[in-house]
Design an enzyme around this catalytic site. Structure first.
Site, PDB file in Angstrom:
ATOM      1  N   CYS A  22       0.835  -1.207   0.000  1.00 36.15           N
ATOM      2  CA  CYS A  22       0.000   0.000   0.000  1.00 36.15           C
ATOM      3  C   CYS A  22       0.872   1.261   0.000  1.00 36.15           C
ATOM      4  CB  CYS A  22      -1.002  -0.046   1.144  1.00 36.15           C
ATOM      5  SG  CYS A  22      -2.329   1.177   0.983  1.00 36.15           S
ATOM      6  N   HIS A  44      -3.721  -5.016  -0.474  1.00 34.16           N
ATOM      7  CA  HIS A  44      -3.359  -5.524   0.847  1.00 34.16           C
ATOM      8  C   HIS A  44      -3.408  -7.057   0.840  1.00 34.16           C
ATOM      9  CE1 HIS A  44      -3.410  -1.805   3.306  1.00 34.16           C
ATOM     10  NE2 HIS A  44      -4.227  -1.379   2.357  1.00 34.16           N
ATOM     11  N   GLU A  88      -2.607  -9.035   3.187  1.00 39.03           N
ATOM     12  CA  GLU A  88      -3.061  -9.507   4.504  1.00 39.03           C
ATOM     13  C   GLU A  88      -4.580  -9.452   4.637  1.00 39.03           C
ATOM     14  OE1 GLU A  88      -2.814  -5.080   5.157  1.00 39.03           O
ATOM     15  OE2 GLU A  88      -1.796  -6.581   3.915  1.00 39.03           O
TER      16      GLU A  88
END
Length: 212
Positions: free
Chosen positions: A82, A192, A194
């Site tokens: 990001c 992202h 995650e």
């Protein structure tokens, strides 16, 4: 056992990144740190971030982490996420601030007008949610991830690399933009991993195994 440093410069909740990497790297040492010495000692480095670019650059320097980030990006497997991707470039239109200048190019904002989906509906900024990531060529970080897989995004700005060879993936959101970059030991993504379910975990697992 591999040691993985997740750089903490005070911008964003890094526990989700740490937990995701711990999940795919059992038995490895995964730690969040703002200590330049620990970053330097780690075998792999993750550089995440959330928030505005001027704040991120200010906080990075306030913690004395700029040299550690530059050194890590020069010599070891390095993953930007990001804002951590955007900060690698030379300049950002967000706040008109210089970045780290590790990669050549600019960070720009999505257009204010004329953003429409294929069905004619107006697209909102920030770009928030799941979208397809089109791979621009083979890379070890894409191992086991189908071309066009969907990842999770939250952003209003995106990178425009000065060299086409830097672009590792593209995504369409009103405009086609670079959603991942790669050069030598550096891989960085606007999305992202995650927060991207199985595909994101696979990307993180690939990072643990990656030998640039």
């Amino acid at each position: 056992m591999t040691s993985v440093a997740i750089i903490d410069y005070g911008m964003g909740n890094l526990r989700s990144v740490a937990k995701a990497i711990e999940h795919v790297a059992p038995g490895h040492e995964v730690f969040v740190t703002s200590d330049p010495a620990r970053v330097a000692a780690a075998e792999r480095v993750v550089f995440p971030g959330q928030g505005a670019m001027p704040d991120c650059m200010r906080e990075l320097d306030a913690r004395g982490l700029r040299p550690a980030v530059r050194a890590a990006a020069a010599e070891k497997p390095f993953l930007g996420i990001c804002i951590g991707q955007q900060m690698l470039f030379q300049h950002s239109a967000e706040g008109d601030v210089p970045g780290l200048g590790i990669l050549s190019g600019e960070v720009v904002r999505f257009p204010e007008t004329g953003m429409f989906a294929a069905d004619g509906s107006r697209l909102k900024v920030p770009h928030m949610g799941w979208n397809e990531v089109r791979q621009c060529g083979p890379h070890p970080m894409w191992d086991g991830i189908p071309d066009g897989e969907r990842f999770y995004f939250v952003h209003s700005y995106f990178v425009v690399p000065a060299e086409a060879s830097l672009t590792a993936a593209e995504t369409d959101y009103g405009v086609r933009f670079t959603s991942a970059v790669a050069r030598a030991n550096i891989f960085a993504a606007q999305f992202h991993p995650e927060k991207s379910a199985a595909a994101g975990l696979r990307l993180l697992a690939n990072f643990i195994r990656w030998q640039p």
